[in-house]
Scaffold this active site. Sequence first.
Site, mmCIF file in Angstrom:
data_model
loop_
_atom_site.group_PDB
_atom_site.id
_atom_site.type_symbol
_atom_site.label_atom_id
_atom_site.label_comp_id
_atom_site.label_asym_id
_atom_site.label_seq_id
_atom_site.Cartn_x
_atom_site.Cartn_y
_atom_site.Cartn_z
ATOM 1 N N THR A 66 55.617 41.233 79.636
ATOM 2 C CA THR A 66 54.931 41.059 78.351
ATOM 3 C C THR A 66 55.907 41.047 77.173
ATOM 4 O OG1 THR A 66 54.589 43.447 78.453
ATOM 5 C CG2 THR A 66 52.688 42.073 78.987
ATOM 6 N N ASP A 120 57.554 50.948 71.886
ATOM 7 C CA ASP A 120 58.164 50.594 73.174
ATOM 8 C C ASP A 120 59.674 50.829 73.146
ATOM 9 O OD1 ASP A 120 55.833 49.786 74.493
ATOM 10 O OD2 ASP A 120 55.864 47.873 73.442
ATOM 11 N N GLY A 121 60.293 50.550 71.997
ATOM 12 C CA GLY A 121 61.745 50.749 71.863
ATOM 13 C C GLY A 121 62.104 52.201 72.145
ATOM 14 N N ALA A 161 65.515 28.057 77.100
ATOM 15 C CA ALA A 161 65.956 26.737 76.622
ATOM 16 C C ALA A 161 66.802 26.011 77.682
ATOM 17 C CB ALA A 161 66.724 26.872 75.305
ATOM 18 N N ASN A 169 60.302 38.025 78.081
ATOM 19 C CA ASN A 169 59.858 37.031 79.064
ATOM 20 C C ASN A 169 58.671 36.212 78.552
ATOM 21 O OD1 ASN A 169 59.378 35.996 81.949
ATOM 22 N ND2 ASN A 169 57.469 37.087 81.530
ATOM 23 N N PHE A 170 57.716 36.910 77.922
ATOM 24 C CA PHE A 170 56.487 36.261 77.452
ATOM 25 C C PHE A 170 56.808 35.287 76.307
ATOM 26 C CE2 PHE A 170 52.171 36.726 75.295
ATOM 27 C CZ PHE A 170 51.518 35.935 76.225
ATOM 28 N N SER A 171 57.781 35.664 75.470
ATOM 29 C CA SER A 171 58.181 34.779 74.361
ATOM 30 C C SER A 171 58.882 33.526 74.869
ATOM 31 C CB SER A 171 59.135 35.504 73.413
ATOM 32 O OG SER A 171 58.627 36.733 73.035
ATOM 33 N N GLU A 199 63.982 43.858 81.264
ATOM 34 C CA GLU A 199 64.644 42.658 81.760
ATOM 35 C C GLU A 199 66.162 42.765 81.667
ATOM 36 O OE1 GLU A 199 64.923 42.924 78.013
ATOM 37 O OE2 GLU A 199 62.985 41.986 78.168
HETATM 38 P P1 NAP Z 1 62.817 45.617 69.160
HETATM 39 O O1 NAP Z 1 63.370 44.483 68.392
HETATM 40 O O2 NAP Z 1 62.394 46.796 68.383
HETATM 41 O O3 NAP Z 1 61.582 45.182 70.105
HETATM 42 C C1 NAP Z 1 61.074 43.956 70.073
HETATM 43 C C2 NAP Z 1 59.568 44.007 70.298
HETATM 44 O O4 NAP Z 1 59.310 44.002 71.703
HETATM 45 C C3 NAP Z 1 58.856 45.251 69.720
HETATM 46 O O5 NAP Z 1 57.668 44.846 69.070
HETATM 47 C C4 NAP Z 1 58.557 46.071 70.961
HETATM 48 O O6 NAP Z 1 57.372 46.907 70.830
HETATM 49 C C5 NAP Z 1 58.282 44.960 71.954
HETATM 50 N N1 NAP Z 1 58.376 45.340 73.370
HETATM 51 C C6 NAP Z 1 59.329 46.052 74.015
HETATM 52 N N2 NAP Z 1 59.022 46.173 75.313
HETATM 53 C C7 NAP Z 1 57.849 45.532 75.497
HETATM 54 C C8 NAP Z 1 57.016 45.304 76.624
HETATM 55 N N3 NAP Z 1 57.339 45.740 77.861
HETATM 56 N N4 NAP Z 1 55.892 44.563 76.465
HETATM 57 C C9 NAP Z 1 55.557 44.084 75.249
HETATM 58 N N5 NAP Z 1 56.307 44.265 74.160
HETATM 59 C C10 NAP Z 1 57.431 44.974 74.275
HETATM 60 O O7 NAP Z 1 63.877 46.011 70.235
HETATM 61 P P2 NAP Z 1 63.763 47.216 71.209
HETATM 62 O O8 NAP Z 1 62.651 48.094 70.717
HETATM 63 O O9 NAP Z 1 65.113 47.747 71.432
HETATM 64 O O10 NAP Z 1 63.255 46.499 72.547
HETATM 65 C C11 NAP Z 1 64.133 45.697 73.287
HETATM 66 C C12 NAP Z 1 63.266 44.642 73.863
HETATM 67 O O11 NAP Z 1 63.036 43.640 72.878
HETATM 68 C C13 NAP Z 1 63.922 43.898 74.999
HETATM 69 O O12 NAP Z 1 63.777 44.570 76.229
HETATM 70 C C14 NAP Z 1 63.212 42.561 74.958
HETATM 71 O O13 NAP Z 1 62.142 42.512 75.895
HETATM 72 C C15 NAP Z 1 62.635 42.480 73.552
HETATM 73 N N6 NAP Z 1 63.159 41.269 72.909
HETATM 74 C C16 NAP Z 1 62.274 40.266 72.664
HETATM 75 C C17 NAP Z 1 62.716 39.070 72.143
HETATM 76 C C18 NAP Z 1 61.712 37.981 71.919
HETATM 77 O O14 NAP Z 1 60.517 38.215 72.188
HETATM 78 N N7 NAP Z 1 62.118 36.803 71.478
HETATM 79 C C19 NAP Z 1 64.074 38.869 71.857
HETATM 80 C C20 NAP Z 1 64.954 39.911 72.138
HETATM 81 C C21 NAP Z 1 64.478 41.119 72.665
HETATM 82 P P3 NAP Z 1 57.320 48.127 69.768
HETATM 83 O O15 NAP Z 1 56.994 47.500 68.470
HETATM 84 O O16 NAP Z 1 56.209 49.013 70.263
HETATM 85 O O17 NAP Z 1 58.649 48.817 69.809
#
Ligand code: NAP
Length: 267
Positions: A164, A51-52, A188, A167-169, A125
Site C-alpha cells: 500500500t 507509519d514512519g 518507469a 509500490n501502490f504509487s 520494500e
Molecule cells: P514519509 O515520506 O514520511 O512517508 C511517506 C508516506 O507513506 C506517509 O504518508 C506514510 O504514512 C506512508 N506509508 C508508509 N508506509 C506505508 C504503508 N505500508 N502503507 C501505506 N502508506 C504508508 O517517509 P517515511 O515515513 O520514512 O516512510 C518511508 C516510506 O515512504 C517508504 O517505505 C516508502 O514506501 C514510502 N515512499 C513512498 C513514495 C511514493 O509513494 N512515491 C516515495 C518514496 C517513499 P504516515 O503519514 O502515516 O507516516
Amino acid sequence: MKEKIINIVANSSYESRKIKQKLIKLLKDNGYTPSKNFNPDAELNVCIGGDGTFINAVHKNNFTKIPTVGINTGHLGFYQEVSPDKLEKFIEDYNNGDYSIEELKLVEAEIFTRNKSLILSGVNEIVLKAKHSKIIHTNVYVNRNFLEKFSGDGLLISTPSGSTAYNFSCNGSLVHHSLEVMQMTPIAPINSVVYRSLTSPIIIPGSYTISLVPEKRYANSNLLLVDGKEYFFNNLKKINLKLSNRKINKLVFSQDSYWENLRDKFL
Ligand code: NAP
C-alpha cells in the site's frame, strides 16, 4: 508478581507527546510498567505516530518478536491500529485479550560487493535505483532463471504490507498481508526497440530468490532504498531478495481492519 512492562515510543509531534503522557498514566493505573526505552523483557511495544514512526521503531528494535501496536497521530497510519481518542478501549481490549496477532513479512536483501556481503531487511520494500537520478540497467533472475534485462528508474520489491506504500504509487497491486509473496514492481520501465523491460508488476512466491545483477559499468552508481533509507555500494555484484524467515508481530483488534483501512485511507 512479574512486572508487566510495556515499551512506548513516540515521535516528537505535540499530539504524540500528549498521547504518550496520557497513555503512561492509564497504563500505570492498570498495573503496567511503562518503559520509555526499549526493554527486551516487555510484553508489548506501543508506537505513537504515523507509519514512519512504526517503521523506524521496528528497525531500531531489530525486528523484535515482541508484539507491536500503533496509535495513529500521523497522516495516514496504515500500520497504526488504535485511534488516539480510544486509548481506554485499547487498554480494556488488551486486558481482556480481545485481540489477535498479525504477522508482518519482511523482505530481505543479501548484498554482494567485490569485498563483502551483508543483509538488509525492509518492512515495506527494498528498491534498487541509481545515484543522481540516472537509469539502472540490471539483469533480473528468478531462482537463477534469466527473466529480463531491466532498464528504467528502478525495481521495487515490496512485502504484502508494503504494497500500500511506494509500490501502490508505482501502479503495483494491493496484496493481502496473509499471502507469502513478494511483488516486483518496475519504476518507469523503458520499453522501446533499444531497451525491453517488463512494464507490469510480478507477484513472486516469497521463498523464491530474485537476483538483481547490475551491468558491470553501473556497479558503482547504485542506490538501494530500504524503507526509504538510502544505501550506496561500490563494486556491487549482485543482490538476492526473498521474504525473510523473521516476522514482526502486530496487534489487531478487528478482523476486518485490512478492508476498513483500504476503504478509509484510500477512498
Ligand atoms: P514519509 O515520506 O514520511 O512517508 C511517506 C508516506 O507513506 C506517509 O504518508 C506514510 O504514512 C506512508 N506509508 C508508509 N508506509 C506505508 C504503508 N505500508 N502503507 C501505506 N502508506 C504508508 O517517509 P517515511 O515515513 O520514512 O516512510 C518511508 C516510506 O515512504 C517508504 O517505505 C516508502 O514506501 C514510502 N515512499 C513512498 C513514495 C511514493 O509513494 N512515491 C516515495 C518514496 C517513499 P504516515 O503519514 O502515516 O507516516
